[in-house]
Scaffold this motif. Sequence first.
Motif, PDB file in Angstrom:
ATOM      1  N   GLU A  77      91.132  31.660  -4.439  1.00 27.97           N
ATOM      2  CA  GLU A  77      91.218  31.784  -2.983  1.00 27.97           C
ATOM      3  C   GLU A  77      90.553  30.625  -2.257  1.00 27.97           C
ATOM      4  OE1 GLU A  77      89.747  35.531  -1.739  1.00 27.97           O
ATOM      5  OE2 GLU A  77      91.254  36.697  -2.833  1.00 27.97           O
ATOM      6  N   ARG A  78      89.579  29.999  -2.874  1.00 25.34           N
ATOM      7  CA  ARG A  78      88.855  28.905  -2.227  1.00 25.34           C
ATOM      8  C   ARG A  78      89.727  27.648  -2.247  1.00 25.34           C
ATOM      9  NH1 ARG A  78      84.926  24.980  -3.732  1.00 25.34           N
ATOM     10  NH2 ARG A  78      83.377  24.596  -2.104  1.00 25.34           N
ATOM     11  N   GLU A  79      89.949  27.054  -1.076  1.00 29.38           N
ATOM     12  CA  GLU A  79      90.808  25.882  -0.945  1.00 29.38           C
ATOM     13  C   GLU A  79      90.106  24.861  -0.054  1.00 29.38           C
ATOM     14  OE1 GLU A  79      94.585  27.160   0.534  1.00 29.38           O
ATOM     15  OE2 GLU A  79      94.932  28.573  -1.123  1.00 29.38           O
ATOM     16  N   VAL A  80      89.306  23.985  -0.668  1.00 28.51           N
ATOM     17  CA  VAL A  80      88.505  23.021   0.086  1.00 28.51           C
ATOM     18  C   VAL A  80      88.953  21.609  -0.251  1.00 28.51           C
ATOM     19  CG1 VAL A  80      86.191  22.173   0.607  1.00 28.51           C
ATOM     20  CG2 VAL A  80      86.538  24.603   0.086  1.00 28.51           C
ATOM     21  N   ILE A  81      89.352  20.864   0.778  1.00 34.56           N
ATOM     22  CA  ILE A  81      89.791  19.477   0.622  1.00 34.56           C
ATOM     23  C   ILE A  81      88.788  18.554   1.298  1.00 34.56           C
ATOM     24  CG2 ILE A  81      91.613  17.798   1.102  1.00 34.56           C
ATOM     25  CD1 ILE A  81      93.586  20.093   1.237  1.00 34.56           C
ATOM     26  N   GLY A  82      88.342  17.545   0.574  1.00 33.98           N
ATOM     27  CA  GLY A  82      87.505  16.495   1.142  1.00 33.98           C
ATOM     28  C   GLY A  82      88.268  15.186   1.136  1.00 33.98           C
ATOM     29  N   SER A  83      87.964  14.307   2.082  1.00 40.75           N
ATOM     30  CA  SER A  83      88.642  13.002   2.116  1.00 40.75           C
ATOM     31  C   SER A  83      87.652  11.918   2.517  1.00 40.75           C
ATOM     32  CB  SER A  83      89.826  13.011   3.084  1.00 40.75           C
ATOM     33  OG  SER A  83      89.399  13.198   4.411  1.00 40.75           O
ATOM     34  N   VAL A  84      87.862  10.743   1.946  1.00 40.50           N
ATOM     35  CA  VAL A  84      87.037   9.575   2.259  1.00 40.50           C
ATOM     36  C   VAL A  84      87.973   8.451   2.654  1.00 40.50           C
ATOM     37  CG1 VAL A  84      85.374   7.896   1.392  1.00 40.50           C
ATOM     38  CG2 VAL A  84      85.234  10.286   0.648  1.00 40.50           C
ATOM     39  N   PRO A  85      87.967   8.039   3.937  1.00 41.34           N
ATOM     40  CA  PRO A  85      88.866   6.962   4.379  1.00 41.34           C
ATOM     41  C   PRO A  85      88.391   5.613   3.866  1.00 41.34           C
ATOM     42  CG  PRO A  85      87.415   7.615   6.163  1.00 41.34           C
ATOM     43  CD  PRO A  85      87.159   8.570   5.036  1.00 41.34           C
ATOM     44  N   GLN A  86      89.254   4.624   4.003  1.00 43.66           N
ATOM     45  CA  GLN A  86      88.940   3.286   3.519  1.00 43.66           C
ATOM     46  C   GLN A  86      87.821   2.640   4.323  1.00 43.66           C
ATOM     47  OE1 GLN A  86      92.360   0.758   3.320  1.00 43.66           O
ATOM     48  NE2 GLN A  86      91.227  -1.020   2.617  1.00 43.66           N
ATOM     49  N   LEU A 157      81.532  15.036   0.588  1.00 41.44           N
ATOM     50  CA  LEU A 157      80.978  16.005  -0.354  1.00 41.44           C
ATOM     51  C   LEU A 157      80.636  17.341   0.296  1.00 41.44           C
ATOM     52  CD1 LEU A 157      78.486  13.623  -2.221  1.00 41.44           C
ATOM     53  CD2 LEU A 157      80.815  14.248  -2.902  1.00 41.44           C
ATOM     54  N   ILE A 158      80.801  17.446   1.612  1.00 42.90           N
ATOM     55  CA  ILE A 158      80.380  18.655   2.333  1.00 42.90           C
ATOM     56  C   ILE A 158      81.567  19.253   3.082  1.00 42.90           C
ATOM     57  CG2 ILE A 158      78.809  19.585   4.067  1.00 42.90           C
ATOM     58  CD1 ILE A 158      76.991  17.174   3.526  1.00 42.90           C
ATOM     59  N   PRO A 159      81.919  20.514   2.810  1.00 39.28           N
ATOM     60  CA  PRO A 159      81.432  21.317   1.683  1.00 39.28           C
ATOM     61  C   PRO A 159      81.954  20.769   0.368  1.00 39.28           C
ATOM     62  CG  PRO A 159      83.247  22.439   2.742  1.00 39.28           C
ATOM     63  CD  PRO A 159      82.954  21.227   3.589  1.00 39.28           C
ATOM     64  N   GLU A 160      81.393  21.200  -0.736  1.00 38.68           N
ATOM     65  CA  GLU A 160      81.789  20.697  -2.051  1.00 38.68           C
ATOM     66  C   GLU A 160      83.302  20.875  -2.228  1.00 38.68           C
ATOM     67  OE1 GLU A 160      80.767  18.633  -5.407  1.00 38.68           O
ATOM     68  OE2 GLU A 160      79.309  19.372  -3.929  1.00 38.68           O
ATOM     69  N   PRO A 161      84.042  19.773  -2.378  1.00 46.14           N
ATOM     70  CA  PRO A 161      85.509  19.887  -2.390  1.00 46.14           C
ATOM     71  C   PRO A 161      86.057  20.306  -3.746  1.00 46.14           C
ATOM     72  CG  PRO A 161      84.876  17.603  -2.596  1.00 46.14           C
ATOM     73  CD  PRO A 161      83.592  18.379  -2.430  1.00 46.14           C
ATOM     74  N   GLN A 162      87.205  20.961  -3.701  1.00 45.57           N
ATOM     75  CA  GLN A 162      87.984  21.212  -4.913  1.00 45.57           C
ATOM     76  C   GLN A 162      89.050  20.138  -5.101  1.00 45.57           C
ATOM     77  OE1 GLN A 162      88.717  25.259  -3.333  1.00 45.57           O
ATOM     78  NE2 GLN A 162      88.719  25.849  -5.490  1.00 45.57           N
ATOM     79  N   LEU A 163      89.482  19.563  -3.991  1.00 48.30           N
ATOM     80  CA  LEU A 163      90.402  18.420  -3.998  1.00 48.30           C
ATOM     81  C   LEU A 163      89.769  17.327  -3.158  1.00 48.30           C
ATOM     82  CD1 LEU A 163      93.066  16.840  -4.317  1.00 48.30           C
ATOM     83  CD2 LEU A 163      93.995  18.199  -2.422  1.00 48.30           C
ATOM     84  N   LEU A 164      89.657  16.139  -3.736  1.00 51.26           N
ATOM     85  CA  LEU A 164      89.067  15.010  -3.024  1.00 51.26           C
ATOM     86  C   LEU A 164      90.077  13.871  -2.985  1.00 51.26           C
ATOM     87  CD1 LEU A 164      86.493  14.089  -1.612  1.00 51.26           C
ATOM     88  CD2 LEU A 164      85.666  13.228  -3.791  1.00 51.26           C
ATOM     89  N   VAL A 165      90.341  13.375  -1.772  1.00 50.89           N
ATOM     90  CA  VAL A 165      91.307  12.309  -1.557  1.00 50.89           C
ATOM     91  C   VAL A 165      90.542  11.053  -1.141  1.00 50.89           C
ATOM     92  CG1 VAL A 165      93.343  11.593  -0.277  1.00 50.89           C
ATOM     93  CG2 VAL A 165      93.035  14.006  -0.857  1.00 50.89           C
TER      94      VAL A 165
END
Length: 248
Positions: A77-86, A157-165
């Motif tokens: 159920e947990r769906e957390v995406i994090g992203s770091v731009p260029q 990193l906040i919140p701890e991601p399950q998918l990181l782009v």
Amino acid sequence: MTAAANLTSACGPRIEFDGIDLTLGRTRILENVRFSVAPGSVHAIVGPNGGGKSSLIKTLLGQMPHQGQLTLHWPGEREVIGSVPQALEFDRGLPMTVDDFMAAMCQRRPAFLGLSRRVRPEIDAALQRVGMLDKRKRRMGALSGGERQRVLLAQGLIPEPQLLVLDEPMSALDEAGIQVFEQLLHGWRRAGTTVLWIEHDLEAVLRLADRVTGLSRQVLFDAPPAQALTPERLLGLFSVHPRSESLA
């Protein structure tokens, strides 16, 4: 740990790009893009400037319209995406500290009220992981490009991601910053986080990625690094201008 060994413990999703087309105005940016990203893997995308790499991840983040099927298969159920731009574009004259930036990005409470007690431990831990805890009171405009990139990594990193782009996260990092990034990457793999990573440093991709997709409007190859990053395949990927098409 290999991607295959990590599948059973993956907390991140499997991603399916199935016939993705993207047209902006009368220019076709992506055409029939098909590949999948294994859950809990570090999957790199490489290709020439203008080849559609950033546009593809913007479709994943819901920032660009597209045709075709894009599916994320989450393990729970947990769906957390994090992203770091260029890069971070901002007025360097603003009196915004690292803490102010993290507050603005990572909490609902207005940044001018300071860090909330609820998220402060997470922010402390994230800044510690990227080696920026001792510079939290510095103005963002006074940081070097590599230090700003570390702060961008911290907010991802906040919140701890399950998918990181990640969009070329190593572009502004110095040697110390690159070591920090590589430690983070190994940590995400151990945690089973799915990482989709655009990168121009092919040597780093060869060492650190589980799989590599070559993109120049279309997918030209999709394979493990040693098979993907051969001279022949790289020549085919980078020797021609991205084949963006103007629609008649």
